[in-house]
Write an enzyme that holds these catalytic residues in place. Structure first.
Site, short mmCIF file in Angstrom:
data_model
loop_
_atom_site.label_atom_id
_atom_site.label_comp_id
_atom_site.label_asym_id
_atom_site.label_seq_id
_atom_site.Cartn_x
_atom_site.Cartn_y
_atom_site.Cartn_z
N LEU A 165 0.81 -1.21 0.00
CA LEU A 165 0.00 0.00 0.00
C LEU A 165 0.85 1.27 0.00
O LEU A 165 0.67 2.16 -0.85
CB LEU A 165 -0.93 -0.01 1.20
CG LEU A 165 -1.82 1.23 1.37
CD1 LEU A 165 -2.79 1.35 0.19
CD2 LEU A 165 -2.59 1.18 2.69
N ALA A 166 1.76 1.39 0.96
CA ALA A 166 2.57 2.61 1.04
C ALA A 166 3.43 2.78 -0.20
O ALA A 166 3.65 3.91 -0.66
CB ALA A 166 3.43 2.58 2.30
N ASP A 167 3.93 1.68 -0.76
CA ASP A 167 4.71 1.77 -1.99
C ASP A 167 3.86 2.29 -3.14
O ASP A 167 4.32 3.11 -3.94
CB ASP A 167 5.27 0.39 -2.35
CG ASP A 167 6.41 -0.03 -1.45
OD1 ASP A 167 7.44 0.66 -1.43
OD2 ASP A 167 6.29 -1.07 -0.78
N GLY A 168 2.64 1.77 -3.25
CA GLY A 168 1.77 2.23 -4.32
C GLY A 168 1.42 3.69 -4.21
O GLY A 168 1.42 4.43 -5.21
N GLY A 171 4.47 5.65 -5.15
CA GLY A 171 4.66 5.64 -6.59
C GLY A 171 3.79 6.66 -7.29
O GLY A 171 4.25 7.39 -8.19
#
Length: 395
Positions: A165-168, A171
């Site tokens: 989630l945090a990566d998305g 991004g």
């Protein structure tokens, strides 16, 4: 014509946040060159489901990218990157602070080489501060942002999401930051460095928690599927065993829902006129909605909600998504030919532009698929390329 066809992007990042930002640029026509280690490849190749050892997440994450395998820790690999940077618009990287500098690829030097370059640096904790040099992943951002602390059942443990989630989120934020920097370049003629910490963008989606804490001392608590901002908002089980989600963020919708379930009397209550007031009476509201829904099959509930212009949705798993007519109408998924798998299905571009639409042109490619082509464009001859491959600098 695609919106970003005049841009060249170097994706030297690994895993998810940085590569997803580069993917979004590639979706709208940017020439994205994905750089991987020639022997290890990007770790995301091994994440998630696979078919005969070929990662499906990789196929989506590295779509529309040319795949070049270059060892940036070697002087010859560093020279390749410098040549690429000299003719590119964006470099996306997520090495720990100090790594590029140790490899003689300091962003300051790259900007001297190409003053119009955007160097997009994505790290767990940013380029400065006491934690800057620690390894950081999205899970740590989900923990440190307050997300895990406010997610889960009231009496249960803090809950992490089952996905990146945090990566998305980071991004998406980085793709926006890159476009802001490119727009600024049109005015100034100069590139710049983007410093993004994965721990920050997710904070912006969690509401004004710091504002409320500083002003009121309020600390978010876990509420399960309920909302701390409005009510009724929850998941409810129907008579035929299906689950539905109900939202009443707008006052008018809240009034329609309670009227539909036979409690129009609640609308006249003074507390009903605000989301906060309804949250204070959430048990009464939830009981009314849950009881009404539990006495009916899902199709009837959805039809009655639609007639009342109230907000309801079935809770889907991927099987439901695959056959949903709304997703089909939007063209949300696309099936593409693939040289390794024959074909592969993945989500389409995130939005539709009326004049310069994006497109998924090809799935993620095998390791080093385009190395020779990329180096030839940089004036490396066939003998040079063979020599670099023999030394293990490229693959």
């Amino acid at each position: 014509m695609t919106s970003l066809a005049d841009l060249r992007v170097i994706d030297a990042a690994t895993l998810f946040a940085g590569p997803s930002a580069a993917m979004m640029l590639g979706d709208f026509g940017a020439d994205v060159i994905k750089i991987e280690h020639p022997r290890r490849g990007d770790p995301s190749r091994g994440h998630g489901a696979s078919v005969d050892g070929v990662g499906l997440w990789w196929k989506s994450l590295s779509r529309n990218k040319r795949a070049a395998a270059i060892d940036l820790s070697r002087p010859e690999g560093q020279e390749i990157l410098r040549r690429l940077a000299a003719r590119s618009d964006v470099l996306v990287e997520n090495f720990r602070p100090g790594t590029l500098e140790r490899w003689n690829l300091d962003p300051k030097d790259l900007l001297e080489l190409n003053p119009r370059l955007i160097v997009a640096r994505m790290t767990g904790f940013g380029q400065s501060g006491p934690m800057a040099r620690r390894p950081g992943f999205g899970t740590l951002a989900e923990a440190m942002s307050g997300f895990a602390a406010m997610t889960g059942e009231p009496e249960g443990p803090p809950t992490l999401p089952p996905l990146a989630l945090a990566d998305g989120i980071a991004g998406l934020a980085m793709s926006y930051a890159i476009m802001v920097a490119l727009h600024a370049r049109e005015r100034t003629g100069r590139g710049q460095v983007v410093d993004m910490a994965i721990i920050e963008p997710i904070l912006g989606l969690l509401g004004p928690q710091m504002s409320a804490y500083k002003a009121l001392g309020a600390v978010p608590r876990r509420t399960g599927n309920r909302s701390s901002s409005n009510a009724p908002r929850n998941t409810y089980r129907t008579r035929d065993g299906r689950w539905l989600a109900v939202s009443t963020s707008a006052q008018a919708v809240a009034e329609r829902v309670v009227t539909l379930v036979g409690r129009a009397d609640l609308v006249a209550q003074p507390w009903f006129s605000s989301g906060a007031g309804r949250v204070a009476h959430v048990d009464e509201l939830d009981e009314a909605v849950a009881t009404w829904i539990a006495a009916r099959d899902a199709d009837e509930v959805i039809a009655r909600f639609e007639e009342a212009e109230a907000a309801v949705a079935p809770i889907y798993d991927v099987r439901d998504i695959a056959r949903d007519p709304q997703y089909a109408a939007l063209g949300t998924f696309v099936e593409l030919p693939d040289e390794e798998l024959g074909s592969v299905t993945m989500q389409n571009v995130l939005f539709r532009l009326s004049d310069t639409p994006g497109e998924v042109r090809w799935p993620g490619r095998p390791l080093g698929h385009d190395t020779d082509e990329v180096l030839a464009e940089l004036a490396y001859g066939a003998e040079d390329i063979a020599g670099l491959r023999e030394k293990g600098v490229i693959a």
